[in-house]
Motif scaffolding. Sequence first.
Motif, mmCIF file in Angstrom:
data_model
loop_
_atom_site.group_PDB
_atom_site.id
_atom_site.type_symbol
_atom_site.label_atom_id
_atom_site.label_comp_id
_atom_site.label_asym_id
_atom_site.label_seq_id
_atom_site.Cartn_x
_atom_site.Cartn_y
_atom_site.Cartn_z
ATOM 1 N N HIS A 45 12.259 60.600 48.017
ATOM 2 C CA HIS A 45 13.569 61.161 47.634
ATOM 3 C C HIS A 45 13.346 62.452 46.853
ATOM 4 C CE1 HIS A 45 17.938 60.242 46.268
ATOM 5 N NE2 HIS A 45 17.676 61.530 46.078
ATOM 6 N N HIS A 47 14.576 66.827 46.472
ATOM 7 C CA HIS A 47 15.537 67.896 46.774
ATOM 8 C C HIS A 47 14.760 69.201 46.726
ATOM 9 C CE1 HIS A 47 19.163 65.372 46.570
ATOM 10 N NE2 HIS A 47 18.428 64.662 45.730
ATOM 11 N N LYS A 156 21.639 60.838 55.467
ATOM 12 C CA LYS A 156 21.878 60.484 54.068
ATOM 13 C C LYS A 156 23.369 60.544 53.817
ATOM 14 C CE LYS A 156 21.147 60.428 49.405
ATOM 15 N NZ LYS A 156 20.804 61.628 48.660
ATOM 16 N N ASP A 292 13.769 61.528 43.096
ATOM 17 C CA ASP A 292 14.904 62.453 43.012
ATOM 18 C C ASP A 292 14.387 63.807 42.503
ATOM 19 O OD1 ASP A 292 17.529 62.909 43.608
ATOM 20 O OD2 ASP A 292 18.349 61.488 42.151
#
Length: 397
Positions: A45, A47, A156, A292
């Motif tokens: 996960h 970004h 997602k 994340d």
Amino acid sequence: MAPALVLVEGSRISAVERGSAPAPSGCEVTHLPGTTLLPGLIDTHVHLCGDDSPRALDQFFELSADDLERVITAGLQAQLAAGVTSVRDLGDYEWAVVDRRRAAGQGANEPTIVASGPPITIDQGHCWSMGGAASGVEGLRRAVRDRADRGADVVKIMTSGGAMTVGTDVLACQFSLEELRVVVETAHDLGLAVTAHAHALPAVEQCVAAEVDGIEHCSCLTPTGFSTPPELAAALAEAGTLVCPTLGRALGSEPPPQVKALMERTGATWESRLEQVVDLYRAGVILVSGADSGISPGKPHGVLPEAVIDLLDCGVPADVALASATSLAARACGLADRTGRLHAGLDADLLIVDGDPMQGITALRNVRAVVSRGRDVVTRSSVADRWAPHAEVVKLL
Ligand SMILES: [Zn+2]
């Protein structure tokens, strides 16, 4: 752990020998005493469009294409330096990561990238600024087809609000069950897995009912803190849903103010979150590790080892915690036939750390060498004193 000899030819592992098997003659060998050899880690996960700054998720509109390219490249390099040889991007800005991969191919000295494109969300919903808002059954069907057409590897969807997007409700569902079912059915028809962001307890329940493949966060948040009904944990275990609790934070970092405010409002604490995660583990839920990464200073690219270390703090055994970031993470990313284990024929994605993470998990912080698809190889073959037997971990679970 026994000594290990891993033979690398080109981008692949050609053999893994236990014990002190002799290296083939003519082969360059490096012996690294006091180290442990593992499969390269997988952050499930990330970004990549996030630059680890306090405004990482709020500044997309201000970034030029060149800025974005720099952010993505820097994130990938930070991941690799931490021993992460594959990442799954679950929150693209528009299609920056997916289009970059299609235009330039998989960068030679970069981790393997699996990507979702912009997360599907409601109008003004969680992470709407990434460009993935869609509504109504037909709109959602189209959104999923669009992802397949553009080359996304996974879908997602944001099924609850999130603390990082002002105006969204972390405690409520964003879609109806019917809408979520349509997304899952359409994706599965197209051969794509669905992983769902879900903080709110009703959103996690909805995800189970809609039979999503994975759940991100899965914090089962209620107005009075984290609370996982035992029957819900049992259903997640029964379905084999891959749960990524997105643990891991930079040492000494504070949560962003929005997250702090949410914790104060609900009475949720870091300790109660760890207890909630161990409840999932004890119920037999499959945990995978993703941090994340990139969304804030406390969640920088390369922080993944801390997510594995946090699992041990929850009471998860070291072999299971390591599998969450290797063999099981590969399964979550659809990469099980390519990476995540030390096995002949798989990509030569290797991490060598000082010390033995099975004895002291913080050894994961002591990166000695990283090999990504055979590149940056310290030697043609690497011998470590010990190794983590991930090939066996999958069978144990
Ligand atoms: Zn995220």
